[in-house]
Motif scaffolding. Structure first.
Motif: not given
Length: 138
Positions: A62, A23-26, A28, A46-47, A2
């Protein structure tokens, strides 16, 4: 990774409140606070990746899969007449936040944006087209 100074990193991490629609692990996905139309949303990884040139191919793939899934859901839920998927890279291309993101923009007949989100066409000679073609196939 980040970027501590990036507003989209903070939003994606949940540090800044947003109207999250997915939202998921990758990723938002949030409602845009300055929407072009009703339902305008942003896919935020998110990264931190500044743009398309930095994002890993798998993450980009993705993001596109997610965009397709959400475009269908948003079209059904909002009964829009069309859909724009926009991703800008660089200031000259309209990027204002330098964290890769995709705009999901439902379009409606007479939404006031009919003449926007497009460009002027340029005329190129056959020689110019061939020169560009040769550069791109190398």
């Amino acid at each position: 990774m980040r970027d501590a100074e990036c507003i989209f990193c903070k939003i994606a991490a949940g540090e800044i409140p947003s109207k999250t629609i997915y939202e998921d692990e990758q990723f938002r996905v949030i409602m845009d606070i300055s929407p072009a139309t009703k339902g305008h949303a942003l896919i935020l990884p998110k990264e931190h990746y500044a743009n398309l040139y930095e994002i890993p191919e798998e993450v980009a793939a993705d993001a596109m899969k997610l965009a397709k899934k959400l475009a269908k859901k948003m079209t059904d839920a909002l009964q829009c007449d069309g859909f724009n998927l926009i991703q800008n890279n660089g200031e000259v291309a309209g990027q204002t936040v330098f964290h890769f993101h995709m705009h999901l923009i439902p379009r409606y007949k007479n939404d006031g944006n009919e003449d926007k989100l497009c460009w002027n066409h340029v005329e190129l000679s056959e020689e110019e087209l061939e020169e560009i073609h040769q550069k791109l196939i190398k």
